[in-house]
Motif scaffolding. Structure first.
Motif, PDB file in Angstrom:
ATOM      1  N   LEU A  32       7.550  -5.492 -23.088  1.00 27.92           N
ATOM      2  CA  LEU A  32       8.633  -4.231 -21.687  1.00 27.92           C
ATOM      3  C   LEU A  32       7.600  -3.274 -21.628  1.00 27.92           C
ATOM      4  CD1 LEU A  32      11.164  -3.590 -25.176  1.00 27.92           C
ATOM      5  CD2 LEU A  32      10.959  -5.597 -23.908  1.00 27.92           C
ATOM      6  N   VAL A  33       7.997  -2.963 -20.483  1.00 27.52           N
ATOM      7  CA  VAL A  33       6.922  -3.104 -19.246  1.00 27.52           C
ATOM      8  C   VAL A  33       7.809  -1.162 -18.845  1.00 27.52           C
ATOM      9  CG1 VAL A  33       4.749  -2.853 -17.354  1.00 27.52           C
ATOM     10  CG2 VAL A  33       5.310  -4.412 -19.511  1.00 27.52           C
ATOM     11  N   ASP A  34       7.125  -0.606 -18.403  1.00 36.43           N
ATOM     12  CA  ASP A  34       7.592   0.598 -17.495  1.00 36.43           C
ATOM     13  C   ASP A  34       6.470   1.199 -16.894  1.00 36.43           C
ATOM     14  OD1 ASP A  34       7.296   2.782 -19.238  1.00 36.43           O
ATOM     15  OD2 ASP A  34       9.316   2.570 -19.839  1.00 36.43           O
ATOM     16  N   ASP A  35       6.557   2.334 -15.812  1.00 35.93           N
ATOM     17  CA  ASP A  35       5.517   3.131 -15.511  1.00 35.93           C
ATOM     18  C   ASP A  35       4.413   3.855 -16.913  1.00 35.93           C
ATOM     19  OD1 ASP A  35       6.143   1.844 -13.075  1.00 35.93           O
ATOM     20  OD2 ASP A  35       7.105   4.034 -11.983  1.00 35.93           O
ATOM     21  N   ASP A  36       5.418   4.285 -17.021  1.00 34.50           N
ATOM     22  CA  ASP A  36       4.165   5.036 -18.189  1.00 34.50           C
ATOM     23  C   ASP A  36       4.356   4.346 -19.337  1.00 34.50           C
ATOM     24  OD1 ASP A  36       5.939   7.447 -17.696  1.00 34.50           O
ATOM     25  OD2 ASP A  36       7.648   7.697 -19.142  1.00 34.50           O
ATOM     26  N   TYR A  37       4.375   2.780 -19.421  1.00 29.39           N
ATOM     27  CA  TYR A  37       3.513   2.461 -20.384  1.00 29.39           C
ATOM     28  C   TYR A  37       2.338   1.770 -19.682  1.00 29.39           C
ATOM     29  CZ  TYR A  37       2.937  -2.250 -23.211  1.00 29.39           C
ATOM     30  OH  TYR A  37       2.459  -3.420 -24.671  1.00 29.39           O
ATOM     31  N   THR A  38       2.651   0.823 -18.368  1.00 31.72           N
ATOM     32  CA  THR A  38       1.036   0.404 -17.731  1.00 31.72           C
ATOM     33  C   THR A  38       0.606   1.914 -17.251  1.00 31.72           C
ATOM     34  OG1 THR A  38       2.303  -0.942 -16.475  1.00 31.72           O
ATOM     35  CG2 THR A  38       0.243  -0.046 -15.936  1.00 31.72           C
TER      36      THR A  38
END
Length: 526
Positions: A335-341
């Motif tokens: 599960l990836v989004d901008d915050d995660y990256t």
């Protein structure tokens, strides 16, 4: 760079100066990308060689301390780290900087509130790959959802390093442990490297040599992993069980896939490699498509399956172009989004339990005791699922425990082996081009007939901005350099600019490009 590439061919050690297209030949994206990399490498090496590995242009990235670290200000401008241009478009504070890092770099590594009495500020610099899902504006709407080229984006994050001697030297313990496992170093080199680490620890504790400043020691500290414990890996083709008798090993070692692929082996959780005596959570994951298979997520909700187990149901904007690039039961996704990256996180991967093609939804099984990443439902955060292809030997979280010195089979005869003595970080990666031609082969350099150990790609770049202590206030560690035009103009009038403030210096004889030292003392509450 998790793009849909055939291979990545740039190698700075080959000293190529340009790529020539020839008439009537097939055009490959790898050649175009290598030409861009050659030119980029030249420009960055030039900036670094002429001025230095880390420097500010004029008054850019000038930090002014405040009673609270998040309120300290950063001026707009340019800063170069190993020749990489970092741009701060507008004035900001440490707590409102673009590409804001993880919270614990502001509140302290232990997650407590407040901040240390003395600390250093440094820049963590890296390049983020963006596909059309993560940066929709690069896609031409006239193509109705068909993507074309992708982008690389320079990310800089101002981070805090506690200067407490115990904390600042703690990271050296893992480097020392990794260094002790190296088998490619002779006794004299190993002894010297360990002595260098001891000297660095002494310098960080204020007991270094007279000619070693704290700024010098901190520059070494932020680059210590790359200097002494850069992870290395070998890739090879191993023997494969025959189809007729799984107990009989085939005599030939070859790539047995049906298609050309670009395999990506990426570190999921960082740290020291796991051993029987000292097990760790350090792990890796791999993809046969260079990690480029992604699915934009429209929404997600956590609930229960019919059997009572916890599941996450994710509604997708697309299920992929075809079956090969789609999702199937048993696949592992991240599960990836901008915050995660931007926070460089590594949460457990989730396994696909069911796929509903009509509703474009997937059910993801939540392992008991595992905390999944809370994927954003905000489209502006570009939430997505990224597919990884490991299936054998996976842990509960979908990743593979990293053990050094032992071959690990991926699939179709491809094996990897991590070299002893690495200190791994989330995002380190290696690429393995696999080709069906030549009766099945992989492209990997050889030394005396054996696979060469290659350092990982994706190593971050770092630069120390300055240090803060109650006694001295904020003291800069970086150099500042005005444009040559400005220096020449002020040299002619014998009025050089103050490189810290940009104002004309008084009673100055000559113009110089020197390290700027700026001290600021926090205002007391009262």
């Amino acid at each position: 760079m998790k793009g849909d590439f055939a291979r990545v061919t740039f190698d700075s050690t080959l000293h190529y100066s340009q790529v020539f297209q020839q008439q009537g030949r097939v055009t490959l994206e790898a050649d175009w990308n290598e030409q861009v990399s050659i030119q980029l490498n030249l420009l960055r090496a030039l900036a670094s060689d002429l001025v230095g590995p880390c420097w500010a242009a004029g008054s850019g990235f000038l930090f002014t301390a405040a009673p609270r670290l998040p309120d300290g200000s950063l001026t707009p401008g340019h800063f170069y780290v190993d020749g990489i241009l970092c741009i701060n478009e507008s004035a900001c504070t440490f707590g409102t900087q673009p590409n804001l890092p993880t919270p614990d770099t502001i509140t302290g590594n232990d997650g407590s509130s407040g901040q240390p009495a003395s600390f250093a500020l440094w820049l963590d610099v890296w390049e983020r790959h963006l596909c059309a899902v993560e940066a929709p504006a690069i896609a031409d709407t006239a193509l109705n959802g068909i993507d074309t080229a992708s982008r690389a984006q320079v990310i800089w994050q101002a981070r805090m390093l506690d200067l407490d001697p115990e904390r600042s030297t703690a990271s050296l313990a893992n480097v020392r442990a990794a260094l002790g496992l190296r088998k490619d170093l002779d006794a004299a080199t190993l002894k010297q490297d360990l002595a260098n680490l001891d000297a660095l620890a002494n310098a960080l504790n204020g007991q270094g040599a007279a000619n070693t400043t704290r700024c010098d020691a901190l520059r070494q500290l932020v680059g210590v992993r790359a200097t002494y414990a850069w992870p290395r890996m070998r890739a090879q083709l191993g023997p494969v069980d025959t189809d007729s008798d799984p107990c009989v090993i085939a005599a030939d070692a070859r790539y047995r896939g049906c298609e050309n692929q670009l395999y990506r082996v990426e570190i999921h959780r960082g740290g020291l490699a796991s051993t029987d005596a000292a097990p760790t959570t350090t792990s890796f994951k791999w993809s046969r498509e260079n990690g480029s298979v992604v699915f934009p997520a429209a929404s997600n909700v956590i609930g229960q399956a019919d059997d009572g187990s916890a599941i996450m149901t994710v509604t997708l904007a697309s299920l992929g172009r075809d079956q090969r690039l789609g999702l199937a039961t048993g696949d592992w996704v991240e599960l990836v989004d901008d915050d995660y990256t931007l926070a460089q996180l590594a949460y457990p991967l989730l396994q696909v339990k069911a796929v509903d093609v009509m509703r474009r939804t997937v059910q993801l099984a939540l392992a008991a005791g595992a905390t999944p990443y809370q994927l954003s439902n905000d489209a502006r955060k570009h939430p997505l699922l990224r597919r990884w292809d490991q299936h054998d030997g996976v842990a509960v979280g979908g990743d593979v425990v990293l053990v050094e010195g032992e071959p690990v089979t991926l699939e179709n005869g491809i094996q990897v082996r991590f070299e002893p003595g690495g200190l791994y970080a989330t995002g380190d990666y290696w690429l393995i081009p696999a080709r069906v031609s030549g009766q099945g082969m992989i492209e990997w350099p050889q030394v005396a007939g054996t696979p060469a150990p290659l350092p990982s790609r994706g190593m971050h770049h770092a630069a120390v901005l300055g240090t803060y202590t109650a006694a001295a206030g904020y003291v800069e560690c970086c150099c500042r350099f005005d444009s040559l035009c400005t220096l020449l103009r002020n040299s002619a009038t014998r009025k050089p600019l103050d490189t810290a403030t940009g104002a004309v210096a008084k009673n100055a004889a000559v113009a110089k490009a020197t390290p700027a030292v700026k001290k600021t003392t926090r205002k007391k509450h009262g």
